[in-house]
Design an enzyme around this catalytic site. Structure first.
Site, PDB file in Angstrom:
ATOM      1  N   HIS A   1       0.825  -1.209   0.000  1.00 47.21           N
ATOM      2  CA  HIS A   1       0.000   0.000   0.000  1.00 47.21           C
ATOM      3  C   HIS A   1       0.858   1.257   0.000  1.00 47.21           C
ATOM      4  O   HIS A   1       2.039   1.224   0.334  1.00 47.21           O
ATOM      5  CB  HIS A   1      -0.987   0.040   1.179  1.00 47.21           C
ATOM      6  CG  HIS A   1      -0.369  -0.007   2.536  1.00 47.21           C
ATOM      7  ND1 HIS A   1      -0.163  -1.169   3.231  1.00 47.21           N
ATOM      8  CD2 HIS A   1       0.086   0.990   3.351  1.00 47.21           C
ATOM      9  CE1 HIS A   1       0.383  -0.902   4.408  1.00 47.21           C
ATOM     10  NE2 HIS A   1       0.551   0.400   4.508  1.00 47.21           N
TER      11      HIS A   1
ATOM     12  N   HIS B   1       3.930   7.051   3.817  1.00 49.97           N
ATOM     13  CA  HIS B   1       4.884   5.937   3.663  1.00 49.97           C
ATOM     14  C   HIS B   1       4.458   4.991   2.551  1.00 49.97           C
ATOM     15  O   HIS B   1       3.317   5.029   2.085  1.00 49.97           O
ATOM     16  CB  HIS B   1       5.087   5.175   4.974  1.00 49.97           C
ATOM     17  CG  HIS B   1       3.882   4.447   5.501  1.00 49.97           C
ATOM     18  ND1 HIS B   1       3.012   5.003   6.414  1.00 49.97           N
ATOM     19  CD2 HIS B   1       3.394   3.194   5.260  1.00 49.97           C
ATOM     20  CE1 HIS B   1       2.063   4.127   6.712  1.00 49.97           C
ATOM     21  NE2 HIS B   1       2.261   3.010   6.010  1.00 49.97           N
TER      22      HIS B   1
ATOM     23  N   GLU C   1       7.587   0.968   5.175  1.00 46.86           N
ATOM     24  CA  GLU C   1       7.050  -0.081   6.037  1.00 46.86           C
ATOM     25  C   GLU C   1       7.287  -1.419   5.333  1.00 46.86           C
ATOM     26  O   GLU C   1       7.087  -1.520   4.124  1.00 46.86           O
ATOM     27  CB  GLU C   1       5.543   0.159   6.230  1.00 46.86           C
ATOM     28  CG  GLU C   1       4.839  -0.904   7.068  1.00 46.86           C
ATOM     29  CD  GLU C   1       3.336  -0.605   7.242  1.00 46.86           C
ATOM     30  OE1 GLU C   1       2.760   0.187   6.456  1.00 46.86           O
ATOM     31  OE2 GLU C   1       2.737  -1.190   8.159  1.00 46.86           O
TER      32      GLU C   1
END
Ligand code: CO
Length: 134
Positions: A7, A79, A130
């Site tokens: 994502h 992020h 991440e």
């Protein structure tokens, strides 16, 4: 080592307004809001065919995205999340290359119920990254 883009996360001030923009104006599939007190955020996922967009809004007084929203009052890209098969192996490889892992360096359970880690943006071309074990 990294796999799919899981994502792209966008920090927002008002989750309802942003979720409605994606749902009603952009015509996307939008999940119900999910509070993640351990991460200090409430999240909504936008489901696209090839990836997801994660809308993040602050939750509680010490939200890790509060400072980001002070600097970016209109919201902004926060992020990227890449999938990895073995998060501990990925962490150790990145640490050996000089990357800094945020927090205590141990994976935590993220929004999808899977272990995640964050890496310092200064070590990754200015992008907060991440890693999620899938
Ligand atoms: Co994320």
């Amino acid at each position: 080592m990294i796999g799919r883009l899981n994502h792209v996360a966008i920090a927002v001030r008002d989750l309802e307004t942003s979720a409605a923009l994606y749902r009603d104006t952009l015509g996307a599939r939008v999940s119900a809001p999910q509070a993640l007190p351990a991460h200090g955020v409430t999240v909504v996922f936008i489901e696209l065919d090839n990836t997801k967009i994660e809308l993040l809004a602050p939750l509680g007084d010490n939200s890790p995205i509060a400072k980001f929203l002070e600097k970016n009052p209109d919201g902004g890209m926060h992020h990227l999340c890449y999938e990895v098969e073995d998060i501990l192996a990925a962490r150790d490889r990145l640490k050996a290359a000089g990357a800094r892992v945020l927090g205590d360096g141990e994976p935590r359970i993220g929004a999808h119920g899977k272990p995640v880690l964050f890496l310092h943006p200064k070590d990754l071309s200015g992008t907060l990254v991440e890693l999620e074990q899938v």
